[in-house]
Design a protein around this motif. Structure first.
Motif, PDB file in Angstrom:
ATOM      1  N   ILE A  96       0.838  -1.204   0.000  1.00 58.51           N
ATOM      2  CA  ILE A  96       0.000   0.000   0.000  1.00 58.51           C
ATOM      3  C   ILE A  96       0.870   1.249   0.000  1.00 58.51           C
ATOM      4  O   ILE A  96       0.640   2.193  -0.777  1.00 58.51           O
ATOM      5  N   MET A  97       1.882   1.276   0.850  1.00 58.42           N
ATOM      6  CA  MET A  97       2.719   2.480   0.951  1.00 58.42           C
ATOM      7  C   MET A  97       3.607   2.663  -0.274  1.00 58.42           C
ATOM      8  O   MET A  97       3.819   3.795  -0.737  1.00 58.42           O
ATOM      9  N   LEU A  98       4.155   1.560  -0.817  1.00 64.46           N
ATOM     10  CA  LEU A  98       4.965   1.684  -2.035  1.00 64.46           C
ATOM     11  C   LEU A  98       4.122   2.229  -3.194  1.00 64.46           C
ATOM     12  O   LEU A  98       4.589   3.062  -3.985  1.00 64.46           O
ATOM     13  N   THR A  99       2.886   1.763  -3.285  1.00 64.12           N
ATOM     14  CA  THR A  99       1.988   2.252  -4.337  1.00 64.12           C
ATOM     15  C   THR A  99       1.688   3.735  -4.144  1.00 64.12           C
ATOM     16  O   THR A  99       1.718   4.518  -5.104  1.00 64.12           O
ATOM     17  N   THR A 100       1.426   4.128  -2.904  1.00 67.81           N
ATOM     18  CA  THR A 100       1.117   5.535  -2.608  1.00 67.81           C
ATOM     19  C   THR A 100       2.299   6.433  -2.909  1.00 67.81           C
ATOM     20  O   THR A 100       2.154   7.493  -3.539  1.00 67.81           O
ATOM     21  N   ILE A 101       3.484   6.023  -2.475  1.00 67.50           N
ATOM     22  CA  ILE A 101       4.692   6.818  -2.738  1.00 67.50           C
ATOM     23  C   ILE A 101       4.951   6.900  -4.242  1.00 67.50           C
ATOM     24  O   ILE A 101       5.291   7.967  -4.775  1.00 67.50           O
ATOM     25  N   GLY A 102       4.790   5.781  -4.928  1.00 70.45           N
ATOM     26  CA  GLY A 102       5.008   5.774  -6.379  1.00 70.45           C
ATOM     27  C   GLY A 102       4.047   6.687  -7.112  1.00 70.45           C
ATOM     28  O   GLY A 102       4.441   7.392  -8.054  1.00 70.45           O
ATOM     29  N   TRP A 103       2.784   6.683  -6.687  1.00 67.46           N
ATOM     30  CA  TRP A 103       1.804   7.551  -7.341  1.00 67.46           C
ATOM     31  C   TRP A 103       2.119   9.024  -7.094  1.00 67.46           C
ATOM     32  O   TRP A 103       1.990   9.863  -7.993  1.00 67.46           O
ATOM     33  N   ASP A 104       2.527   9.354  -5.871  1.00 66.94           N
ATOM     34  CA  ASP A 104       2.920  10.729  -5.572  1.00 66.94           C
ATOM     35  C   ASP A 104       4.110  11.161  -6.432  1.00 66.94           C
ATOM     36  O   ASP A 104       4.164  12.295  -6.927  1.00 66.94           O
ATOM     37  N   LEU A 105       5.062  10.265  -6.615  1.00 70.35           N
ATOM     38  CA  LEU A 105       6.220  10.585  -7.465  1.00 70.35           C
ATOM     39  C   LEU A 105       5.799  10.796  -8.912  1.00 70.35           C
ATOM     40  O   LEU A 105       6.266  11.735  -9.577  1.00 70.35           O
ATOM     41  N   LEU A 106       4.914   9.934  -9.409  1.00 69.37           N
ATOM     42  CA  LEU A 106       4.464  10.044 -10.792  1.00 69.37           C
ATOM     43  C   LEU A 106       3.707  11.349 -11.020  1.00 69.37           C
ATOM     44  O   LEU A 106       3.981  12.067 -11.993  1.00 69.37           O
ATOM     45  N   THR A 107       2.776  11.666 -10.139  1.00 67.15           N
ATOM     46  CA  THR A 107       1.987  12.883 -10.331  1.00 67.15           C
ATOM     47  C   THR A 107       2.837  14.133 -10.101  1.00 67.15           C
ATOM     48  O   THR A 107       2.590  15.170 -10.722  1.00 67.15           O
ATOM     49  N   TRP A 108       3.854  14.052  -9.223  1.00 64.61           N
ATOM     50  CA  TRP A 108       4.785  15.179  -9.088  1.00 64.61           C
ATOM     51  C   TRP A 108       5.539  15.390 -10.390  1.00 64.61           C
ATOM     52  O   TRP A 108       5.693  16.523 -10.853  1.00 64.61           O
ATOM     53  N   TRP A 109       6.019  14.308 -10.994  1.00 62.52           N
ATOM     54  CA  TRP A 109       6.764  14.417 -12.243  1.00 62.52           C
ATOM     55  C   TRP A 109       5.887  15.005 -13.346  1.00 62.52           C
ATOM     56  O   TRP A 109       6.359  15.782 -14.187  1.00 62.52           O
ATOM     57  N   LEU A 110       4.604  14.650 -13.333  1.00 61.88           N
ATOM     58  CA  LEU A 110       3.664  15.206 -14.309  1.00 61.88           C
ATOM     59  C   LEU A 110       3.246  16.626 -13.960  1.00 61.88           C
ATOM     60  O   LEU A 110       2.628  17.311 -14.781  1.00 61.88           O
ATOM     61  N   GLY A 111       3.553  17.066 -12.736  1.00 60.24           N
ATOM     62  CA  GLY A 111       3.155  18.392 -12.295  1.00 60.24           C
ATOM     63  C   GLY A 111       1.680  18.495 -11.943  1.00 60.24           C
ATOM     64  O   GLY A 111       1.108  19.583 -11.968  1.00 60.24           O
ATOM     65  N   MET A 112       1.070  17.378 -11.604  1.00 63.10           N
ATOM     66  CA  MET A 112      -0.365  17.348 -11.327  1.00 63.10           C
ATOM     67  C   MET A 112      -0.629  17.208  -9.827  1.00 63.10           C
ATOM     68  O   MET A 112      -0.096  16.294  -9.194  1.00 63.10           O
ATOM     69  N   PRO A 113      -1.441  18.085  -9.245  1.00 57.56           N
ATOM     70  CA  PRO A 113      -1.817  17.898  -7.842  1.00 57.56           C
ATOM     71  C   PRO A 113      -2.723  16.682  -7.701  1.00 57.56           C
ATOM     72  O   PRO A 113      -3.645  16.488  -8.489  1.00 57.56           O
ATOM     73  N   SER A 114      -2.441  15.849  -6.714  1.00 58.16           N
ATOM     74  CA  SER A 114      -3.265  14.666  -6.478  1.00 58.16           C
ATOM     75  C   SER A 114      -3.301  14.394  -4.984  1.00 58.16           C
ATOM     76  O   SER A 114      -2.529  14.960  -4.219  1.00 58.16           O
ATOM     77  N   SER A 115      -4.179  13.501  -4.586  1.00 55.98           N
ATOM     78  CA  SER A 115      -4.402  13.234  -3.170  1.00 55.98           C
ATOM     79  C   SER A 115      -3.643  11.999  -2.700  1.00 55.98           C
ATOM     80  O   SER A 115      -3.839  10.900  -3.237  1.00 55.98           O
ATOM     81  N   THR A 116      -2.797  12.180  -1.693  1.00 51.07           N
ATOM     82  CA  THR A 116      -2.128  11.047  -1.074  1.00 51.07           C
ATOM     83  C   THR A 116      -3.149  10.134  -0.394  1.00 51.07           C
ATOM     84  O   THR A 116      -3.034   8.906  -0.440  1.00 51.07           O
TER      85      THR A 116
END
Length: 338
Positions: A96-116
């Motif tokens: 769960i945490m690896l997926t959450t961290i990975g998604w935050d990294l991906l959306t940061w790279w895309l420059g998109m605000p998203s919810s942790t």
């Protein structure tokens, strides 16, 4: 749960706190940096300090216990299914945490605000189903309702505040200096609220992990200081890509718009913390508030193509994280069973 797995869960929880601060720094400082109300280094330092103070304040306001952590994260079915199998629970938490961290990294790279929070709940759903645990649909239903109402409410409040600010400006009751000071205060409120709200996520994971080992949750709360510092350090580094999207690509922010957006986001977050009791994403709250403040000056002031991409990311977050989380925990369980 073995000591190695417990340590890994705690380290990942602190890493998730750091990534949350790094990804969501824009929630507090986008408007102050974009409108040049504060220099970037000053704004990030202020946000980092207030995030830490907010996180520590949050620790004092809640009664930390295993039932609290399970209720907050909707993990009661998952822990019941893995009862007597603490290592399986550990692998579920890690996935769960690896997926959450990975998604935050991906959306940061895309420059998109998203919810942790949404990434975490989505991956929890996928992991639960993958290991045969019933999903906490009731908790997810509440989150979905709040996720729909929160951004709409944020945009509406920002729109009304912007109308009020423009009205006062026309009558010369507000000067630019007043707006800049008020914007700094509102940004500080968002930073404090973010720390108070989002520090609960990694803390709850740590409490659940310690409970699975038979340890006392009171010992796990001592790690709250590390969680708070991790959020603050991540904020200090700052998610500059997202700051540019919200402050320049979504709309051309003015000081008045920044004040309205930050105040609206702070109000919505307060409602989630002390009213409905369910987390409202600070990323959703601020982005929606920026749109509401922009609409108050005319529909053309918002770049709707960018807004559409942000909305698409929001809709994709729970589903994508559910799929990735399920695949990840399935792979881990298959490898450990050999």
């Amino acid at each position: 749960m073995t000591t190695v797995l417990l340590v890994l869960v705690v380290v990942l929880a602190i890493a998730m706190a750091y990534m949350n601060g790094f990804h969501d720094a824009s929630n507090a400082v986008t408007t102050t940096i974009t409108t040049r109300t504060l220099p970037e280094s000053t704004a990030l330092t202020m946000a980092a300090i207030l995030n830490v103070l907010g996180a520590l304040l949050g620790m004092m306001l809640i009664v930390v216990s295993t039932p609290w952590a399970l209720r907050l994260l909707g993990m009661t079915p998952l822990t019941q299914t893995t009862s007597g199998q603490p290592d399986v629970l550990a692998l579920a938490l890690i996935s769960i945490m690896l997926t959450t961290i990975g998604w935050d990294l991906l959306t940061w790279w895309l420059g998109m605000p998203s919810s942790t929070w949404h990434a975490f709940f989505g991956s929890t759903l996928g992991v639960s189903l993958a290991i045969g645990a019933p999903a906490a649909w009731e908790r997810l239903g509440v989150l979905l309702v709040v996720s729909l109402v929160g951004p709409v409410l944020s945009a509406a409040i920002a729109y009304l505040l912007m109308q009020l600010v423009m009205g006062l400006g026309r009558h010369e009751r507000l000067r630019r200096g007043h707006l800049r000071f008020a914007q700094t205060v509102s940004a500080g409120a968002v930073a404090t609220g973010h720390g108070l709200n989002d520090s609960r996520l990694p803390l709850a994971v740590i409490v659940i992990a310690f409970a699975a080992t038979g340890g006392s949750p009171s010992f796990a709360t001592a790690l709250m200081v590390a969680v708070a510092l991790a959020i603050g350090l991540g904020t200090l580094v700052g998610g500059h890509r997202i700051i540019r999207v919200l402050g320049r690509h979504l709309t051309d922010l003015t000081v008045a718009q920044g004040l309205a957006a930050e105040t609206s986001a702070a109000a919505t977050m307060s409602l989630s913390l002390f009213g409905v009791g369910s987390p409202i994403s600070t990323s959703h709250a601020l982005a929606s508030s920026v749109v509401g403040a922009g609409v108050a000056q005319g529909l053309r002031n918002v770049r709707w193509q960018v807004a559409g991409r942000i909305l698409l990311i929001w809709l994709a977050t729970p589903l994508a994280c559910a799929v990735v989380g399920a695949a990840l925990v399935g792979t881990m369980l298959a490898m450990t069973s050999r």
